[in-house]
Scaffold this motif. Structure first.
Motif, PDB file in Angstrom:
ATOM      1  N   TYR A   1       0.837  -1.198   0.000  1.00 60.59           N
ATOM      2  CA  TYR A   1       0.000   0.000   0.000  1.00 60.59           C
ATOM      3  C   TYR A   1       0.875   1.254   0.000  1.00 60.59           C
ATOM      4  O   TYR A   1       1.679   1.455   0.907  1.00 60.59           O
ATOM      5  CB  TYR A   1      -0.864   0.078   1.257  1.00 60.59           C
ATOM      6  CG  TYR A   1      -1.863  -1.016   1.483  1.00 60.59           C
ATOM      7  CD1 TYR A   1      -3.188  -0.896   1.052  1.00 60.59           C
ATOM      8  CD2 TYR A   1      -1.505  -2.164   2.188  1.00 60.59           C
ATOM      9  CE1 TYR A   1      -4.115  -1.885   1.290  1.00 60.59           C
ATOM     10  CE2 TYR A   1      -2.432  -3.162   2.444  1.00 60.59           C
ATOM     11  CZ  TYR A   1      -3.739  -3.016   1.985  1.00 60.59           C
ATOM     12  OH  TYR A   1      -4.657  -4.012   2.241  1.00 60.59           O
ATOM     13  N   ARG A   2       0.743   2.049  -1.004  1.00 61.53           N
ATOM     14  CA  ARG A   2       1.315   3.399  -1.008  1.00 61.53           C
ATOM     15  C   ARG A   2       2.779   3.438  -0.538  1.00 61.53           C
ATOM     16  O   ARG A   2       3.164   4.217   0.320  1.00 61.53           O
ATOM     17  CB  ARG A   2       0.439   4.331  -0.162  1.00 61.53           C
ATOM     18  CG  ARG A   2      -1.007   4.376  -0.653  1.00 61.53           C
ATOM     19  CD  ARG A   2      -1.886   5.259   0.191  1.00 61.53           C
ATOM     20  NE  ARG A   2      -2.194   4.737   1.518  1.00 61.53           N
ATOM     21  CZ  ARG A   2      -3.113   3.819   1.761  1.00 61.53           C
ATOM     22  NH1 ARG A   2      -3.819   3.294   0.776  1.00 61.53           N
ATOM     23  NH2 ARG A   2      -3.346   3.402   2.995  1.00 61.53           N
ATOM     24  N   GLY A   3       3.593   2.548  -1.124  1.00 61.60           N
ATOM     25  CA  GLY A   3       5.015   2.519  -0.808  1.00 61.60           C
ATOM     26  C   GLY A   3       5.370   1.779   0.462  1.00 61.60           C
ATOM     27  O   GLY A   3       6.510   1.871   0.930  1.00 61.60           O
TER      28      GLY A   3
ATOM     29  N   HIS B   1      -6.511   3.007   7.047  1.00 59.05           N
ATOM     30  CA  HIS B   1      -5.476   3.987   7.391  1.00 59.05           C
ATOM     31  C   HIS B   1      -4.264   3.352   8.074  1.00 59.05           C
ATOM     32  O   HIS B   1      -3.332   4.077   8.462  1.00 59.05           O
ATOM     33  CB  HIS B   1      -6.079   5.062   8.303  1.00 59.05           C
ATOM     34  CG  HIS B   1      -7.151   5.878   7.642  1.00 59.05           C
ATOM     35  ND1 HIS B   1      -8.491   5.581   7.773  1.00 59.05           N
ATOM     36  CD2 HIS B   1      -7.084   6.959   6.816  1.00 59.05           C
ATOM     37  CE1 HIS B   1      -9.203   6.452   7.082  1.00 59.05           C
ATOM     38  NE2 HIS B   1      -8.380   7.299   6.485  1.00 59.05           N
ATOM     39  N   LEU B   2      -4.235   2.041   8.224  1.00 59.66           N
ATOM     40  CA  LEU B   2      -3.135   1.394   8.937  1.00 59.66           C
ATOM     41  C   LEU B   2      -1.758   1.627   8.305  1.00 59.66           C
ATOM     42  O   LEU B   2      -0.784   1.831   9.045  1.00 59.66           O
ATOM     43  CB  LEU B   2      -3.398  -0.108   9.056  1.00 59.66           C
ATOM     44  CG  LEU B   2      -4.445  -0.538  10.096  1.00 59.66           C
ATOM     45  CD1 LEU B   2      -4.628  -2.047  10.064  1.00 59.66           C
ATOM     46  CD2 LEU B   2      -4.030  -0.091  11.498  1.00 59.66           C
ATOM     47  N   PRO B   3      -1.606   1.586   6.969  1.00 55.55           N
ATOM     48  CA  PRO B   3      -0.254   1.755   6.415  1.00 55.55           C
ATOM     49  C   PRO B   3       0.422   3.059   6.817  1.00 55.55           C
ATOM     50  O   PRO B   3       1.663   3.128   6.859  1.00 55.55           O
ATOM     51  CB  PRO B   3      -0.499   1.703   4.893  1.00 55.55           C
ATOM     52  CG  PRO B   3      -1.732   0.880   4.748  1.00 55.55           C
ATOM     53  CD  PRO B   3      -2.588   1.255   5.920  1.00 55.55           C
ATOM     54  N   GLU B   4      -0.363   4.101   7.111  1.00 54.21           N
ATOM     55  CA  GLU B   4       0.221   5.389   7.500  1.00 54.21           C
ATOM     56  C   GLU B   4       0.463   5.496   9.001  1.00 54.21           C
ATOM     57  O   GLU B   4       1.084   6.472   9.462  1.00 54.21           O
ATOM     58  CB  GLU B   4      -0.699   6.537   7.061  1.00 54.21           C
ATOM     59  CG  GLU B   4      -0.579   6.901   5.588  1.00 54.21           C
ATOM     60  CD  GLU B   4      -1.101   5.816   4.659  1.00 54.21           C
ATOM     61  OE1 GLU B   4      -0.362   5.432   3.740  1.00 54.21           O
ATOM     62  OE2 GLU B   4      -2.231   5.335   4.849  1.00 54.21           O
ATOM     63  N   ARG B   5       0.018   4.510   9.769  1.00 54.33           N
ATOM     64  CA  ARG B   5       0.215   4.573  11.220  1.00 54.33           C
ATOM     65  C   ARG B   5       1.569   4.000  11.604  1.00 54.33           C
ATOM     66  O   ARG B   5       2.015   2.984  11.050  1.00 54.33           O
ATOM     67  CB  ARG B   5      -0.908   3.822  11.941  1.00 54.33           C
ATOM     68  CG  ARG B   5      -2.257   4.495  11.809  1.00 54.33           C
ATOM     69  CD  ARG B   5      -3.352   3.707  12.518  1.00 54.33           C
ATOM     70  NE  ARG B   5      -3.018   3.393  13.914  1.00 54.33           N
ATOM     71  CZ  ARG B   5      -3.830   2.743  14.738  1.00 54.33           C
ATOM     72  NH1 ARG B   5      -5.029   2.341  14.313  1.00 54.33           N
ATOM     73  NH2 ARG B   5      -3.473   2.493  15.967  1.00 54.33           N
ATOM     74  N   PRO B   6       2.269   4.614  12.554  1.00 56.10           N
ATOM     75  CA  PRO B   6       3.596   4.128  12.967  1.00 56.10           C
ATOM     76  C   PRO B   6       3.532   2.686  13.471  1.00 56.10           C
ATOM     77  O   PRO B   6       2.621   2.313  14.214  1.00 56.10           O
ATOM     78  CB  PRO B   6       3.986   5.095  14.093  1.00 56.10           C
ATOM     79  CG  PRO B   6       3.167   6.324  13.853  1.00 56.10           C
ATOM     80  CD  PRO B   6       1.868   5.840  13.272  1.00 56.10           C
ATOM     81  N   GLY B   7       4.501   1.887  13.044  1.00 58.17           N
ATOM     82  CA  GLY B   7       4.625   0.527  13.542  1.00 58.17           C
ATOM     83  C   GLY B   7       3.814  -0.521  12.810  1.00 58.17           C
ATOM     84  O   GLY B   7       3.945  -1.716  13.095  1.00 58.17           O
ATOM     85  N   TRP B   8       2.984  -0.109  11.855  1.00 55.21           N
ATOM     86  CA  TRP B   8       2.115  -1.077  11.175  1.00 55.21           C
ATOM     87  C   TRP B   8       2.659  -1.524   9.826  1.00 55.21           C
ATOM     88  O   TRP B   8       2.223  -2.566   9.307  1.00 55.21           O
ATOM     89  CB  TRP B   8       0.717  -0.479  10.989  1.00 55.21           C
ATOM     90  CG  TRP B   8      -0.114  -0.558  12.231  1.00 55.21           C
ATOM     91  CD1 TRP B   8      -0.269   0.419  13.173  1.00 55.21           C
ATOM     92  CD2 TRP B   8      -0.885  -1.667  12.687  1.00 55.21           C
ATOM     93  NE1 TRP B   8      -1.100  -0.004  14.187  1.00 55.21           N
ATOM     94  CE2 TRP B   8      -1.491  -1.292  13.909  1.00 55.21           C
ATOM     95  CE3 TRP B   8      -1.143  -2.940  12.187  1.00 55.21           C
ATOM     96  CZ2 TRP B   8      -2.325  -2.140  14.634  1.00 55.21           C
ATOM     97  CZ3 TRP B   8      -1.965  -3.800  12.902  1.00 55.21           C
ATOM     98  CH2 TRP B   8      -2.545  -3.399  14.116  1.00 55.21           C
TER      99      TRP B   8
END
Length: 399
Positions: free
Chosen positions: A131-133, A378-385
Motif C-alpha cells: 500500500y502506497r510505498g 489507514h493502517l499503512p500510515e500509522r507508525p509501527g504497522w
C-alpha cells in the motif's frame, strides 16, 4: 514460417533435402508424421548422455521460440480475459534456494519437479499486501512464515534478511509500490530422488515470490461494499490432530473442495465447521459476526488459522471501544447475526449479506463493519504497522 513448417516435400527442396531432413530429425529424436525421407526413425529412443550438454544449451532458445507459436498463444482464453491487469502478463517472479535465488519472467519461471511442493505439497506460505510505498504487517507475516518452517522441520532455510531482500528486489524489478499483492512460498526444497522422506532434501529450501497487480476488490477478491453470500460446506476443517492449521502449510485440498462447492452454488466462499459442528472459518478467510447486543465475535483458533488480519481487527475493535469475544460459535448464531464479515490479507474486510440463503441483518454492510473497514484503511500510515519499501533506482515507481 519455420515455426509452422510442414513435414514432407516442398517446392523449395533441393537435391540435398532428403539427407538434410533425415540427419536433423535423427539427431534430435523428433517423431515424424511421414516416412518419406526417414523411414527408419523410431518413436521411442534412448537419448545418448553425451548429448545432454547440447540439450541444456539449446533448450532456453527452444523454450523461448516455442512460446511464440500459435499453439502456445492459443492454449487458453485470450490474454485480455486471462489477466485482470494487463501488466500481470510481463511479471518477474523470484525463485531459488538460499544464495541462488533469481528473478525470471513468469513464462520462464518454474520449480524442479523434484521440489517438495510438487512431490507432496510440503511447503508453507504467506500473502502480503503493498500500500502506497509500504508493506503492511511484513514482520508479522515473516515471523509466521518462519514459525511454520520450524514446525515443519525445514533445514538449510533462507534467513529473514534473504527473504526481505528478495521481496524488495522483486517489487523493484516490477515497479510495484501500490495496489499489489505478493504470494510468498517457502518449500522444503528440491529432493535428490522422488520420496516423501525429508532426508533427501539436500539443497536447502526453495523461496518463491509471486507478485501481482491485484486490487483489494476484484476478480480474485470480493465486493467490500455490497458484500457477498456464503454457504456452509459439507467438508469439516481439519483439527490439530490431523493437520494443524496453525502451520500455514500448502496442503490446501481441505480448502479447495469447499471452494468448489461454493463455486457450484454460485456464492463467494463456504463456511467450514470443526469436527464438533462449530464454525471454524471459511475456505479462504477468518470470519466475524456482530450479535444483537453489539458484541463482535469470532471463533477461537482451535481449528483455523489465527490470521494476521483477524488479530488486527480485534486490536482495532478495542481501540474503537467495540466489545469483543473469542469463543466457539455455532452456525445458528451466524444465521441470526446482525452483521457478518470475513477478514484476510488479500481482500481485507468483506461484508457477508447472506449465509445459506438467509439474509444477515438488513442485508447490507453493517455499521460496525464499516467502522472497522475505515480504521483498517489507514493502517499503512500509522507508525509501527507497515514497512517502508526502499526507493527504486531506475524505472517506473509503480504509481
Amino acid at each position: 514460417s519455420m515455426l509452422t513448417w510442414k513435414s514432407g516435400k516442398h517446392k523449395c527442396d533441393g537435391p540435398w533435402a532428403r539427407w538434410w531432413y533425415k540427419n536433423v530429425h535423427k539427431s534430435c529424436g523428433w517423431e515424424t508424421s511421414t516416412k518419406e525421407y526417414y523411414p527408419e526413425t523410431k518413436k521411442y529412443r534412448t537419448m545418448d548422455p553425451l548429448l545432454m550438454p547440447a540439450l541444456k544449451a539449446a533448450f532456453p532458445a527452444y523454450s523461448f521460440l516455442s512460446q511464440l507459436t500459435l499453439s502456445y498463444l492459443q492454449r487458453g482464453p485470450p490474454v485480455s480475459k486471462v489477466y485482470e491487469d494487463p501488466r500481470n502478463e510481463t511479471l518477474l517472479v523470484w525463485i531459488g534456494a538460499p544464495g541462488r535465488g533469481r528473478l525470471l519472467p513468469r513464462d520462464m519461471a518454474g520449480v524442479s519437479p523434484w521440489d517438495s511442493s510438487v512431490q507432496g505439497g510440503d511447503a508453507c506460505w504467506e500473502g502480503i499486501r503493498v500500500y502506497r510505498g509500504k508493506i503492511l504487517s511484513l514482520d508479522k507475516h515473516l515471523r509466521r512464515l518462519f514459525r511454520s518452517a520450524r514446525a515443519l522441520g525445514f533445514e538449510n532455510v533462507h534467513t529473514k534478511e534473504e527473504v526481505t531482500e528478495a521481496i524488495f528486489r522483486t517489487l523493484a524489478a516490477n515497479g510495484m509500490r501500490d495496489h499489489a499483492h505478493m504470494r510468498l512460498t517457502l518449500t522444503r526444497g528440491e529432493k535428490c530422488t522422488s520420496s516423501m522422506n525429508p532426508k533427501f532434501n539436500v539443497y536447502g529450501t526453495t523461496l518463491i515470490i509471486l507478485p501481482e497487480w491485484k486490487p483489494t476488490e476484484g476478480a480474485t477478491t470480493y465486493d467490500n461494499t455490497k458484500g457477498i453470500a456464503l454457504i456452509s460446506a459439507s467438508q469439516r476443517r481439519n483439527p490439530p490432530a490431523t493437520c494443524d492449521s496453525k502451520i500455514h502449510h500448502n496442503n490446501m485440498i481441505n480448502n479447495i473442495l469447499p471452494k468448489i462447492q461454493a463455486n457450484l452454488a454460485g456464492v463467494a466462499d463456504a463456511i467450514m465447521l470443526d469436527m464438533d459442528g462449530y464454525v471454524s472459518e471459511t475456505n479462504a478467510t477468518n470470519i466475524f459476526m456482530v450479535d444483537d447486543e453489539g458484541v463482535l465475535l469470532t471463533p477461537s483458533a482451535d481449528h483455523c488459522l489465527p490470521g494476521i488480519t483477524r488479530a488486527t481487527v480485534l486490536e482495532l475493535a478495542k481501540e474503537l471501544g467495540i466489545p469483543t469475544e473469542v469463543r466457539r460459535i455455532s452456525l445458528a448464531e451466524f444465521h441470526a447475526a446482525e452483521e457478518v464479515f470475513t477478514t484476510g490479507t488479500m481482500g481485507e474486510l468483506t461484508p457477508v449479506t447472506r449465509i445459506d440463503g438467509r439474509v444477515i441483518g438488513e442485508g447490507v454492510r453493517g455499521e460496525i463493519t464499516e467502522r472497522l473497514q475505515d480504521a483498517y484503511k489507514h493502517l499503512p500510515e500509522r507508525p509501527g504497522w507497515a514497512t517502508e519499501i526502499p526507493k527504486f533506482e531506475d524505472g517506473d515507481d509503480g504509481n
